[in-house]
Design an enzyme around this catalytic site. Structure first.
Site, PDB file in Angstrom:
ATOM      1  CB  SER A 228      -0.864   0.031   1.257  1.00 30.30           C
ATOM      2  OG  SER A 228      -0.054   0.321   2.382  1.00 30.30           O
ATOM      3  CG  ASP A 229       1.268   5.975  -1.063  1.00 35.68           C
ATOM      4  OD1 ASP A 229       2.268   6.031  -0.300  1.00 35.68           O
ATOM      5  OD2 ASP A 229       1.017   6.868  -1.896  1.00 35.68           O
ATOM      6  CD1 TRP A 230       5.214   5.438   4.675  1.00 37.75           C
ATOM      7  CD2 TRP A 230       4.913   4.275   2.803  1.00 37.75           C
ATOM      8  NE1 TRP A 230       6.292   4.596   4.515  1.00 37.75           N
ATOM      9  CE2 TRP A 230       6.139   3.865   3.386  1.00 37.75           C
ATOM     10  CE3 TRP A 230       4.515   3.637   1.627  1.00 37.75           C
ATOM     11  CZ2 TRP A 230       6.966   2.892   2.835  1.00 37.75           C
ATOM     12  CZ3 TRP A 230       5.339   2.663   1.069  1.00 37.75           C
ATOM     13  CH2 TRP A 230       6.536   2.303   1.670  1.00 37.75           C
ATOM     14  N   GLY A 231      -0.144   4.686   4.585  1.00 40.01           N
ATOM     15  CA  GLY A 231      -1.385   5.094   5.229  1.00 40.01           C
ATOM     16  C   GLY A 231      -2.597   4.978   4.336  1.00 40.01           C
TER      17      GLY A 231
END
Ligand code: BGC
Length: 751
Positions: A228-231
Site C-alpha cells: 500500500s501507499d503510506w497510510g
C-alpha cells in the site's frame, strides 16, 4: 529459503506481522526463522534514505544522494535507453545503501496540469509513461534491487487523495489509466506495485479485489507483491482479502492484532493470509541485498545526472535562431532571476533528495564559455515586484545584446500533497519578463517548473528553454543547451495548453471533495486538443533542435497481427542531432468515439549532418484496439486507419491510409446491419454483390438489383436507402431468402 517450509513454520502472529510492515521503511524480521527485514526507500529521482536509527520526522532529512532530474524532465528525453541507464544508476546507488526496494517509478498520467504531483509523473500519454517506466524498472532491477511501481492507479489529483474517488468508464480506465501499468507489469516484471490512496469508482484501491486480483494478477500475470501507499489502508483485513500483500508502514501491533482476530473469528481465511505471506517471502528471497557494501563513483553519477538533463531539456521556442549563444555571438550578456542562484531543481514531498553536489546556473556560468552580468530581478520569497531589483535588471537589459531570465514556480506552489490552483508564474516574474522584452529584443526565458506553465508573454520573447526540475546538475545542463555544447533533443511528454480554462476538466477538477469525474473520457491531453482542433501553446511531442530533420520514403507492410512502418530520417542541418519520430494512428474503422490520433510508437535517433537513417516502427494488433465495454475485452476492427509520422502531435511529416483486415474482428452481420456498413466494407460489399445483387437475381422480383439507364445499381446510390438496416429492406419488399444467404456468408469467416 524453502518458501513452503518457512510458511508452514510461521505462527499466525508472525504471519500477521510480516504483512503489516515495520516502522517507516522496513518489513518485519522474524529472527526465529532467520527471515530478515527488507529496507525500502524513496524515490523515483534519487534515494531518500532515512536511516532506521536517525529517528527523524523531517521528510527532507535523508542521506546524501545523487539528485537526478524529476520524471517530468527525464520523460522529455523520450529515450528508453537513457531511462534504463537511469534505473541502473539508481539501482547501483540503492545497492550501495543496502536497499532492497526503491519506491518508484511514479507513472500516473498527468490528467490536469494542476495535478500537484505532475512533476513526479512521466507523461499525459500511457505509451510514453509505459515504455519509459518499463525501461527504468528494468534498469533498477538489473542491479538486483526491486522497485515499487506507483501509484496503482488513477492517482491524478492530490487534494483529498486519501478519500476521493476517480470515477470513469471502463474504457477510459483501460485505455488510459491502467494501460501504463499494464505495459510495465507485462514487460518489466516489477518486484512490487504500490496501490494509491484514492478510490476508483467508489472502491478504495488498496481494498479493490477487481483491481488487485482480477486485473493485476489474473489478467496481467503479476507475480510480485502488492504494497500500500503510506497510510492508504482503511481496513487491513479487507485489504488482505482484496489482494494486498503488505500494509505500509503498518499500524504496529494494532494491524497485527486485527489480522489475528480476523483469522480466529473466521472473517479472514488463513489461506488468504498465506498467499500474501508467500508473495512477501518471495520478495525477501529475491531482493535481499548482498552482504558486501558496493560503492559507486559519485562524480561519474553526477555527470550522468547532467547527461540525463542534457538529453531531456526542451527547446520550446527559438525565433531568429536566438540560441545557441556562444562566446562569439553573446556580446554583452545579462542574466536575470533569483532562480539562477537558487534554482528549483527537484520536487518536494516524498521524492525530495539531499543532493551530493548541487551546481547552480550561476556557479556553472563561471565554467562556461560565456561571461555575463547577473541581476536577481525578483525575490523568490514573495510574488510582488521588488522595484529596486526589477529596475536594476531593466537598466542593465537596455544596453545588453542578449538577456536570459530564469523563471519558474516557487517550491511552495507545487508539491506532493496538494494541487496547484493556477498555471501562472508568480506575478513579479511574469511582469519582469514582459518588461525585459520591452527594452530588449533578444530575451530568452529559462523555465524551472514541475508542469505546464501559461505564457502570456510568449510572443514578446525570442527563446524559451524548458528545464523542468533538472536535478543537481541543473546549472551545467542549462548552459550545455544554451551554448549549443549539447544540441537540444527533448520533446514535451505533455501538452502546454494556452490557458488553464482550455483544459477539458477545467470546470470540475478538484471541485467535489469526494469524486473526481473523468467526464472527458479518453479525450485527455492531446487526444482532446487535437480532436477539437484547439490552439495550444506547445503541443504534445514538441521540441526544437539546432539542426533540422527531413522525413521521407514511408512504407508499410501489414497483416492481421499488426503492421511495420518504415521511413528515412535525414539530418538536413549542419550539426549532429537527435530526432524523436512519433507514430500516431487514427482509427476510422470503429464505431465508437475516437481521438483523431493516438501515439502508438516512438523512438529517438541520433543522426549526423547530411546522414540518412532508415527507421522502422512496429504496430501490434493492440495498437489498433479499443476497450469494448460490452464484451469486456480489447477489440481490433477491420477497416481504415491513418498512419502518421510526426515531430509532434501537430507536426505530421508523413501520412498514409492503411486498411487492416483482422479476420475475426468485424461485428457480426445481422438484420440490424445498415446497407451503408455493407457498401463501405470491401469484403461485405463483394459478398453482397455475389449473393444479392448479381444480375442473375435481377429477375427474381429483386428491386435491389434494378439498374438505372447507365447500368448502375440504382438504389445503392440513394443515401436515404443506404441508411436502412437489412430488416427494413426486407420490410420494403427486399428478397428475404437472398438476404439470409448474405448474412450467412458474411458471418462465415468469423471465428
Ligand atoms: C507517497 C509515496 C511514497 C511514500 C513513502 C507517500 O506519501 O505517496 O509515493 O513512496 O509516501 O514516502
Amino acid at each position: 529459503m524453502d518458501i513452503e517450509r518457512t510458511l508452514a513454520a510461521l505462527t499466525l502472529p508472525e504471519k500477521a506481522a510480516l504483512v503489516s510492515g515495520k516502522k517507516s521503511w522496513y518489513t518485519a524480521a522474524i529472527d526465529r526463522l532467520d527471515i530478515p527485514a527488507l529496507m525500502m526507500t524513496d524515490g523515483p529521482s534519487g534515494l531518500r534514505k532515512q536511516t532506521a536509527d536517525s529517528g527523524t520526522t523531517n521528510i527532507n532529512d535523508s542521506v546524501q544522494a545523487i539528485t537526478y532530474p524529476a520524471a517530468a524532465l527525464s520523460a522529455s528525453s523520450w529515450n528508453t535507453d537513457l531511462l534504463r541507464q537511469l534505473g541502473e544508476h539508481l539501482g547501483t546507488e540503492a545497492r550501495a545503501e543496502q536497499i532492497s526496494l526503491l519506491l518508484g517509478p511514479g507513472v500516473n498520467l498527468k490528467r490536469s496540469p494542476l495535478g500537484g504531483r505532475n512533476f513526479e509523473y512521466l507523461s499525459e500519454d500511457p505509451l510514453v509513461a509505459g515504455e519509459l517506466g518499463s525501461a527504468y524498472v528494468q534498469g533498477v532491477q538489473s542491479q538486483h534491487v526491486g522497485v515499487a511501481v506507483k501509484h496503482f492507479a488513477a492517482n491524478n489529483r492530490e487534494n483529498q487523495r486519501f478519500t476521493a474517488s476517480s470515477d470513469m468508464s471502463q474504457r477510459t480506465l483501460r485505455e488510459l489509466y491502467l494501460r501504463t501499468f499494464e505495459i510495465i507489469v507485462k514487460s518489466a516484471l516489477p518486484a512490487t506495485v504500490m496501490t494509491s490512496y484514492n478510490k476508483i469508482n467508489g472502491t478504495l484501491n488498496s481494498q479493490n479485489r477487481r483491481l488487485l486480483r482480477s486485473i493485476l494478477r489474473d489478467e496481467w500475470g503479476f507475480h510480485g507483491a502488492v504494497m500500500s501507499d503510506w497510510g492508504a489502508v482503511a481496513n487491513n483485513v479487507q485489504a488482505l482479502r482484496a489482494g494486498l500483500d503488505l500494509e505500509m508502514p503498518g499500524q504496529g501491533q494494532a494491524s497485527v492484532d486485527s489480522i489475528i482476530r480476523a483469522v480466529e473469528t473466521g472473517e479472514l481465511d488463513e489461506g488468504t493470509l498465506n498467499k500474501a505471506v508467500r508473495h512477501l517471502l518471495h520478495i525477501i528471497e529475491n531482493w535481499l541485498p548482498a552482504d558486501h557494501h558496493d560503492t559507486y563513483d559519485h562524480a561519474a553519477h553526477h555527470d550522468f545526472a547532467r547527461h540525463v538533463a542534457d538529453d531531456s531539456i526542451v527547446l520550446l521556442k527559438n525565433r531568429h535562431q536566438e540560441l545557441p549563444l556562444t562566446a562569439k555571438n553573446a556580446g554583452n550578456l545579462v542574466v536575470v532571476g533569483e532562480l539562477a542562484a537558487q534554482p528549483r531543481y527537484q520536487g518536494s514531498g516524498s521524492s525530495h533528495v539531499n543532493p551530493t553536489n548541487l551546481v547552480t546556473p550561476l556557479m556553472a556560468l563561471q565554467n562556461s564559455e560565456l561571461t555575463a552580468n547577473y541581476y536577481p530581478g525578483y525575490r523568490l520569497d514573495q510574488s510582488e515586484t521588488d522595484d529596486s531589483l526589477a529596475q536594476a535588471a531593466l537598466e542593465a537589459a537596455k544596453s545588453a545584446d542578449h538577456v536570459i531570465i530564469f523563471a519558474g514556480y516557487p517550491e511552495n506552489t507545487e508539491s506532493e500533497g496538494f494541487d496547484k490552483t493556477s498555471l501562472m508564474l508568480p506575478e513579479n516574474q511574469g511582469e519582469l519578463i514582459g518588461s525585459l522584452a520591452k527594452v530588449n529584443d533578444h530575451v530568452t526565458v529559462v523555465l524551472q517548473n514541475g508542469s505546464a506553465v501559461e505564457m502570456p508573454w510568449i510572443n514578446s520573447v525570442d527563446a524559451v528553454v524548458e528545464t523542468y526540475l533538472a536535478g543537481e546538475a541543473v546549472g551545467e545542463a542549462t548552459w550545455d543547451i544554451i551554448t549549443g555544447k549539447v544540441n537540444p533533443s527533448g520533446h514535451l511528454a505533455e501538452t502546454f495548453p494556452r490557458r488553464l480554462t482550455d483544459t477539458p476538466m477545467a470546470p470540475t477538477f478538484g471541485q467535489d471533495p469526494h469524486h473526481e469525474r473523468y467526464t472527458e473520457g479518453v479525450f485527455m491531453g492531446y487526444r482532446y486538443y487535437d480532436t477539437h482542433e484547439m490552439h495550444v501553446l506547445f503541443p504534445f511531442g514538441h521540441g526544437l533542435s539546432y539542426t533540422t530533420f527531413e522525413y521521407t520514403n514511408m512504407a508499410i507492410t501489414e497483416n492481421e497481427h499488426g503492421a511495420t512502418v518504415s521511413f528515412d530520417l535525414t539530418n538536413t542541418g549542419d550539426r549532429p542531432g537527435q530526432a524523436v519520430p512519433q507514430l500516431y494512428v487514427a482509427n476510422h474503422a470503429s464505431h465508437v468515439p475516437m481521438p483523431t490520433k493516438e501515439l502508438r510508437a516512438f523512438t529517438k535517433v541520433a543522426v549526423a549532418p547530411g546522414e540518412t537513417k532508415p527507421v522502422t516502427l512496429k504496430l501490434t494488433r493492440r495498437d489498433f484496439s479499443w476497450w469494448c465495454e460490452g464484451k469486456a475485452r480489447w477489440q481490433a476492427d477491420t477497416g481504415d486507419y491513418e498512419i502518421m509520422i510526426g515531430d509532434s502531435s501537430r507536426d505530421i511529416r508523413l501520412q498514409t491510409k492503411l486498411t487492416m483486415d483482422f479476420k475475426n474482428s468485424p461485428a457480426p452481420v445481422t438484420m440490424e446491419t445498415y446497407l451503408t456498413t455493407i457498401v463501405q466494407d470491401p469484403r461485405l460489399r463483394d459478398i453482397f454483390q455475389a449473393t444479392v445483387l448479381a444480375p442473375k437475381y435481377a429477375g427474381e422480383n429483386n428491386f435491389l438489383a434494378a439498374t438505372d439507364e447507365n447500368g448502375n445499381l440504382a438504389l445503392l446510390q440513394d443515401q436515404m436507402f443506404l441508411n436502412m438496416p437489412l430488416r427494413a429492406v426486407i420490410a420494403l419488399g427486399g428478397p428475404a431468402p437472398l438476404i439470409a444467404d448474405f448474412i450467412a456468408a458474411a458471418n462465415e469467416r468469423k471465428s
